[in-house]
Design a protein around this motif. Structure first.
Motif, PDB file in Angstrom:
ATOM      1  N   LEU A   1       0.577  -1.597   0.279  1.00  0.00           N
ATOM      2  CA  LEU A   1      -0.125   0.259  -0.580  1.00  0.00           C
ATOM      3  C   LEU A   1       1.205   1.319   0.400  1.00  0.00           C
ATOM      4  N   VAL A   2       2.551   0.921   0.933  1.00  0.00           N
ATOM      5  CA  VAL A   2       3.377   2.125   0.545  1.00  0.00           C
ATOM      6  C   VAL A   2       4.453   1.887   0.132  1.00  0.00           C
ATOM      7  N   ARG A   3       4.781   2.175   0.041  1.00  0.00           N
ATOM      8  CA  ARG A   3       6.721   2.055  -0.602  1.00  0.00           C
ATOM      9  C   ARG A   3       7.527   2.822  -0.520  1.00  0.00           C
ATOM     10  N   PRO A   4       8.826   2.488   0.028  1.00  0.00           N
ATOM     11  CA  PRO A   4       9.697   4.139   0.339  1.00  0.00           C
ATOM     12  C   PRO A   4      10.034   4.221  -1.198  1.00  0.00           C
ATOM     13  N   VAL A   5      10.532   5.285  -0.954  1.00  0.00           N
ATOM     14  CA  VAL A   5      11.128   5.782  -2.290  1.00  0.00           C
ATOM     15  C   VAL A   5      12.762   5.530  -2.576  1.00  0.00           C
ATOM     16  N   ALA A   6      13.358   5.500  -1.400  1.00  0.00           N
ATOM     17  CA  ALA A   6      14.687   5.176  -1.218  1.00  0.00           C
ATOM     18  C   ALA A   6      14.875   4.066  -0.171  1.00  0.00           C
ATOM     19  N   CYS A   7      16.244   3.398   0.650  1.00  0.00           N
ATOM     20  CA  CYS A   7      16.924   2.718   1.457  1.00  0.00           C
ATOM     21  C   CYS A   7      18.093   4.210   1.491  1.00  0.00           C
ATOM     22  N   THR A   8      18.610   3.751   3.482  1.00  0.00           N
ATOM     23  CA  THR A   8      19.563   3.813   3.795  1.00  0.00           C
ATOM     24  C   THR A   8      20.471   2.924   3.920  1.00  0.00           C
ATOM     25  N   THR A   9      21.463   2.813   3.449  1.00  0.00           N
ATOM     26  CA  THR A   9      22.933   1.928   3.370  1.00  0.00           C
ATOM     27  C   THR A   9      22.590   1.582   4.667  1.00  0.00           C
ATOM     28  N   GLY A  10      22.014   1.134   5.588  1.00  0.00           N
ATOM     29  CA  GLY A  10      21.925   0.389   6.569  1.00  0.00           C
ATOM     30  C   GLY A  10      20.134  -0.886   6.476  1.00  0.00           C
ATOM     31  N   GLY A  11      19.609  -0.095   4.985  1.00  0.00           N
ATOM     32  CA  GLY A  11      18.919  -0.935   4.827  1.00  0.00           C
ATOM     33  C   GLY A  11      17.155  -0.752   4.902  1.00  0.00           C
ATOM     34  N   TYR A  12      17.165   0.784   5.694  1.00  0.00           N
ATOM     35  CA  TYR A  12      16.002   1.250   6.289  1.00  0.00           C
ATOM     36  C   TYR A  12      14.902   2.553   5.324  1.00  0.00           C
TER      37      TYR A  12
ATOM     38  N   ASP B   1      -7.256  -5.319   0.643  1.00  0.00           N
ATOM     39  CA  ASP B   1      -7.305  -6.126  -0.837  1.00  0.00           C
ATOM     40  C   ASP B   1      -7.704  -5.211  -1.264  1.00  0.00           C
ATOM     41  N   ALA B   2      -9.074  -4.276  -1.754  1.00  0.00           N
ATOM     42  CA  ALA B   2      -9.438  -3.581  -2.685  1.00  0.00           C
ATOM     43  C   ALA B   2      -8.727  -2.187  -3.139  1.00  0.00           C
ATOM     44  N   LEU B   3      -7.581  -2.162  -1.651  1.00  0.00           N
ATOM     45  CA  LEU B   3      -7.283  -0.749  -1.544  1.00  0.00           C
ATOM     46  C   LEU B   3      -5.301  -1.178  -2.319  1.00  0.00           C
ATOM     47  N   ALA B   4      -4.757  -2.348  -2.020  1.00  0.00           N
ATOM     48  CA  ALA B   4      -3.535  -2.787  -2.710  1.00  0.00           C
ATOM     49  C   ALA B   4      -4.110  -3.377  -4.098  1.00  0.00           C
ATOM     50  N   ARG B   5      -5.342  -3.259  -4.457  1.00  0.00           N
ATOM     51  CA  ARG B   5      -5.266  -3.746  -6.279  1.00  0.00           C
ATOM     52  C   ARG B   5      -5.642  -2.341  -6.582  1.00  0.00           C
ATOM     53  N   LEU B   6      -5.674  -1.150  -5.706  1.00  0.00           N
ATOM     54  CA  LEU B   6      -5.892   0.492  -6.322  1.00  0.00           C
ATOM     55  C   LEU B   6      -4.501   0.483  -6.468  1.00  0.00           C
ATOM     56  N   CYS B   7      -3.557   0.823  -5.251  1.00  0.00           N
ATOM     57  CA  CYS B   7      -2.486   1.088  -5.120  1.00  0.00           C
ATOM     58  C   CYS B   7      -1.027   0.504  -5.877  1.00  0.00           C
ATOM     59  N   ARG B   8      -1.587  -1.118  -6.124  1.00  0.00           N
ATOM     60  CA  ARG B   8      -0.626  -1.927  -7.468  1.00  0.00           C
ATOM     61  C   ARG B   8      -0.621  -1.260  -8.743  1.00  0.00           C
ATOM     62  N   ALA B   9      -2.199  -0.882  -8.927  1.00  0.00           N
ATOM     63  CA  ALA B   9      -3.227  -0.736 -10.376  1.00  0.00           C
ATOM     64  C   ALA B   9      -1.493   1.356 -10.166  1.00  0.00           C
ATOM     65  N   LEU B  10      -1.600   2.384  -9.934  1.00  0.00           N
ATOM     66  CA  LEU B  10      -1.769   3.326  -9.824  1.00  0.00           C
ATOM     67  C   LEU B  10      -0.226   3.469  -9.730  1.00  0.00           C
ATOM     68  N   ASP B  11       0.532   2.453  -9.405  1.00  0.00           N
ATOM     69  CA  ASP B  11       2.358   2.371  -9.184  1.00  0.00           C
ATOM     70  C   ASP B  11       2.883   1.552 -10.681  1.00  0.00           C
TER      71      ASP B  11
ATOM     72  N   VAL C   1       0.606   1.337 -16.219  1.00  0.00           N
ATOM     73  CA  VAL C   1      -0.967   0.870 -16.793  1.00  0.00           C
ATOM     74  C   VAL C   1      -1.892   1.593 -16.689  1.00  0.00           C
ATOM     75  N   GLY C   2      -2.212   2.896 -17.062  1.00  0.00           N
ATOM     76  CA  GLY C   2      -3.857   3.470 -16.783  1.00  0.00           C
ATOM     77  C   GLY C   2      -5.060   2.593 -17.003  1.00  0.00           C
ATOM     78  N   ASP C   3      -5.474   2.180 -17.956  1.00  0.00           N
ATOM     79  CA  ASP C   3      -6.562   1.379 -17.460  1.00  0.00           C
ATOM     80  C   ASP C   3      -7.126   0.608 -16.389  1.00  0.00           C
ATOM     81  N   GLN C   4      -5.918  -0.172 -15.646  1.00  0.00           N
ATOM     82  CA  GLN C   4      -6.202  -1.083 -14.502  1.00  0.00           C
ATOM     83  C   GLN C   4      -6.449   0.712 -13.693  1.00  0.00           C
ATOM     84  N   ALA C   5      -5.340   1.107 -13.473  1.00  0.00           N
ATOM     85  CA  ALA C   5      -5.805   1.995 -12.484  1.00  0.00           C
ATOM     86  C   ALA C   5      -7.483   2.473 -12.302  1.00  0.00           C
ATOM     87  N   ALA C   6      -7.473   2.895 -13.410  1.00  0.00           N
ATOM     88  CA  ALA C   6      -9.046   3.590 -14.034  1.00  0.00           C
ATOM     89  C   ALA C   6     -10.170   2.905 -13.755  1.00  0.00           C
ATOM     90  N   ALA C   7      -9.777   1.590 -13.916  1.00  0.00           N
ATOM     91  CA  ALA C   7     -11.141   0.787 -13.412  1.00  0.00           C
ATOM     92  C   ALA C   7     -10.986   0.106 -12.154  1.00  0.00           C
TER      93      ALA C   7
END
Length: 120
Positions: A28-39, A64-74, A77-83
């Motif tokens: 549902l959320v993703r980091p944009v980077a990781c530190t050298t320590g892996g955080y 589950d529905a929110l995870a599908r939306l976030c995967r589609a947004l990420d 493929v814009g059609d999946q996000a729109a659906a």
């Protein structure tokens, strides 16, 4: 750009660190980077996403529905996000109608005060 740790992200979103970690595992959320320590390091977009997901979840949309939306947004493929957005908007509309009907029924309920019993 603000940089957030998991704990700062959780604090600023008003949720626990456990919620953020669960949402990370679900995608549902993703980091944009990781530190050298892996955080993970998060940005303002991650905070906005976390706040949106939390609000949607509290409104009754399942993770589950929110995870599908976030995967589609990420995805690219814009059609999946729109659906996915259309599906969730339909859910919100049905929920709004059900809540309006419930509110109408609640407003129509008679309020009766209990009567004191009289003893002979």
């Amino acid at each position: 750009m603000s940089a957030y740790t998991v704990s700062r992200l959780a604090h600023d979103a008003g949720v626990s660190v456990h919620v953020v970690r669960d949402y990370l595992l679900r995608g549902l959320v993703r980091p944009v980077a990781c530190t050298t320590g892996g955080y993970g390091v998060f940005d303002d977009a991650a905070l906005q996403r976390l706040c949106f997901v939390r609000a949607a979840f509290e409104a009754g949309i399942g993770l589950d529905a929110l995870a599908r939306l976030c995967r589609a947004l990420d995805s690219a493929v814009g059609d999946q996000a729109a659906a996915q957005l259309a599906t969730l908007r339909q859910f919100v509309e049905h929920r709004r109608e059900a809540l309006a009907e419930l509110d109408t029924r609640l407003a129509a309920m008679p309020i009766e005060r209990p009567r004191a019993e009289t003893l002979p």
